[in-house]
Design an enzyme around this catalytic site. Sequence first.
Site, PDB file in Angstrom:
ATOM      1  CG  ASP A  13      -9.067  33.765 -38.740  1.00 17.25           C
ATOM      2  OD1 ASP A  13      -8.797  34.938 -39.029  1.00 17.25           O
ATOM      3  OD2 ASP A  13      -9.590  32.964 -39.540  1.00 17.25           O
ATOM      4  CG  ASP A  15     -12.907  36.969 -42.464  1.00 21.20           C
ATOM      5  OD1 ASP A  15     -14.022  37.411 -42.153  1.00 21.20           O
ATOM      6  OD2 ASP A  15     -11.964  37.692 -42.804  1.00 21.20           O
TER       7      ASP A  15
HETATM    8  C1  G6P Z   1      -9.018  37.692 -43.792  1.00 23.13           C
HETATM    9  C2  G6P Z   1      -9.524  36.780 -44.872  1.00 23.13           C
HETATM   10  C3  G6P Z   1      -8.894  37.094 -46.205  1.00 23.13           C
HETATM   11  C4  G6P Z   1      -9.029  38.586 -46.510  1.00 23.13           C
HETATM   12  C5  G6P Z   1      -8.348  39.377 -45.425  1.00 23.13           C
HETATM   13  C6  G6P Z   1      -8.417  40.877 -45.648  1.00 23.13           C
HETATM   14  O1  G6P Z   1      -7.755  37.284 -43.432  1.00 23.13           O
HETATM   15  O2  G6P Z   1      -9.247  35.431 -44.532  1.00 23.13           O
HETATM   16  O3  G6P Z   1      -9.518  36.326 -47.193  1.00 23.13           O
HETATM   17  O4  G6P Z   1      -8.438  38.891 -47.756  1.00 23.13           O
HETATM   18  O5  G6P Z   1      -8.985  39.071 -44.192  1.00 23.13           O
HETATM   19  O6  G6P Z   1      -9.744  41.333 -45.502  1.00 23.13           O
HETATM   20  P1  G6P Z   1     -10.235  42.815 -45.803  1.00 23.13           P
HETATM   21  O7  G6P Z   1     -11.617  42.829 -45.213  1.00 23.13           O
HETATM   22  O8  G6P Z   1      -9.287  43.748 -45.110  1.00 23.13           O
HETATM   23  O9  G6P Z   1     -10.201  42.984 -47.266  1.00 23.13           O
HETATM   24 MG    MG Z   2      -9.924  32.726 -41.535  1.00 21.26          MG
END
Ligand code: G6P
Ligand code: MG
Length: 239
Positions: A13, A15
């Site tokens: 993953d 983030d």
């Molecule tokens: C990751 C993060 C989420 C976020 C998602 C979408 O999974 O953990 O917190 O909402 O990505 O991100 P984006 O950059 O597409 O809004």
């Molecule tokens: Mg994450």
Amino acid sequence: MPRPDPCRAVIFDLDGVLTDTAHLHFLAWRALAESLGLPFDEAFNERLKGVDRMGSLALILAQDPSRSWREAEKLTLAARKNAHYQRLLGGLGPGDLLPGAADALAACRAAGLRIALASVSHNAPTVLQRLGITDRFDHVVDARTLHRSKPDPEIFLRAAAALGVPPAECIGVEDAQAGIDAIKAAGMYAIGVGAEGALRGADAWMADLRGFESGLGAHTLPAPTALSAALVARTVASA
Ligand code: G6P
Ligand code: MG
């Protein structure tokens, strides 16, 4: 679940695992929620980790069931949060890799493992670029083509398929409960990044990626020669 033997791929993953953009998502969502008069704190934010943008917005708006939103309004709110998030990303650079992340990627590469990124973030390619690690991955799942967000296993299964590695021979690495659930639903070994026990169902935990390479037993990181031998055996068996 025992560690995969052989292990042929690691699927990360982004983030909260490789970089702390999870905190930037938190800041941007909190600003949006507060502008709408909705409560938002770190505990609520945990529920959004690994959940895609519109899914996260739906969870935030659901806190006030007396208000209803048209689709166009929701898209505007999501775009506002994303614009804020992208402004915050402007300050991101190679120094923002989390501790141990660069070494973990290098160790996987040195061990001959395939490496993929499984982030549902549409901003993932930009984040990889800003961190200077785009070329460390054999495959980056295109989040825009996903049908279902984590905890659905789709993204991890897509990553494994693109790498040509069976799920049972993959390790997934996640900081979010939705991500751990997705890895397990995909039939993979799950390493949780965070406090031990905080992520239900993980097979192992690490506070961060420091020591990732030493934490992987020799049997999970076959030397390239052993890996080739295993591949040959499999190819012959299935021919
Ligand atoms: C990751 C993060 C989420 C976020 C998602 C979408 O999974 O953990 O917190 O909402 O990505 O991100 P984006 O950059 O597409 O809004
Ligand atoms: Mg994450």
